[in-house]
Design a protein around this motif. Structure first.
Motif: not given
Length: 293
Positions: A44-62, A176-182
């Protein structure tokens, strides 16, 4: 599409591996609790770091992440409640009948259209899952014993709730896959759901045993394997949803039930009502073949 097929094949293998681990682990060790803990500590730590750095943040993704997390928590609790009232071999095939419901929600809310062959395949596989579930009963259908009927009545609402939860988080995962590039971002998204599920299971553990830790510790080797299988199997399923409808992806993962059934009969000597169980496995396989055409 080839990447999706490879991801599904690896996911099914991991899912079968996890089921074999859980089957051999003492139930008072709460193997799922340890597997989720292992995933949260190791991946999870690597995943959460990647999510914070790479995801296309938006209210819909949240909103989608919150929906998946809540649905996963409800799924695990409902599944555990159903397992307390009826055998796993009865409950789990019922829960895994969710692809038809996912297909319906996908068409209504996401505009996903499936071919006639896919609908037919989902229906045939669903019938196979019902047959496999009923094979657990002392006598399928109307001739079931009073004890079997009581178990079904008590477990059915929880199994249906788990199936409904599966359909909810599958569709939110697909969106959600539309907002998760990696892959790392996918891992972080899945880990949020597992954090919520782990919290729900921990509360249930505290209520059942009075402690926050299971009475028996799962061996570290099994804990690590469980963490690998349960976490990455989910990530690979969501990855496959990038290229395929959610209903198809979840439908194909039911190949794991066929494999686990055959392994149980051939390796562990589980021969109870084997002709009916084998018939259910063949129906599931026929449904998968129809979907693949």
């Amino acid at each position: 599409m080839n990447h999706a097929v490879l991801a599904l094949g690896a996911s099914v293998s991991m899912h079968v591996g996890w089921n074999l681990i859980a089957r051999r682990a003492p139930q008072d060790s709460w193997p799922l609790w340890w597997a989720l803990l292992g995933h949260l500590l190791l991946f999870a730590p690597w995943g959460w770091w990647s999510l914070w750095q790479e995801a296309q943040a938006s209210p819909l993704l949240c909103a989608l992440a919150a929906m998946s997390a809540l649905a996963n928590a409800i799924y695990f609790i409902a599944l555990a409640q159903a397992y307390e009232r009826a055998p796993i071999s009865l409950v789990y095939p019922m829960v895994r009948s969710s692809p038809l419901l996912i297909a319906l929600w996908g068409q209504l809310f996401l505009g996903q259209t499936l071919g006639a062959g896919t609908w037919l395949g989902l229906g045939v596989s669903g019938l196979g899952l019902v047959v496999m579930a009923l094979s657990t009963l002392g006598s399928a259908g109307a001739g079931a014993s009073a004890l079997d009927q009581a178990a079904v009545r008590k477990a059915l609402p929880w199994a249906l709730l788990a199936m409904l939860s599966t359909s909810v988080y599958s569709l939110s995962d697909k969106a959600a896959t539309a907002y998760l590039p990696s892959t790392g971002a996918l891992l972080g998204y899945v880990s949020l759901s597992y954090l919520c599920a782990f919290a729900a299971l921990s509360l249930r553990l505290k209520r059942r045993t009075g402690a926050w830790r299971p009475p028996r510790r799962l061996p570290w080797r099994l804990c690590g394997l469980g963490a690998l299988c349960i976490g990455w199997a989910y990530v690979l399923v969501v990855h496959a949803m990038r290229q395929m409808p959610a209903a198809e992806v979840v439908g194909y993962t039911n190949a794991g039930i066929v494999i686990a059934t055959l392994v149980g009969m051939l390796v562990f000597g589980e021969r109870f009502r084997w002709p009916v169980r084998l018939g259910g496995a063949l129906l599931i396989s026929a449904g998968l073949a129809l979907m693949a055409r």
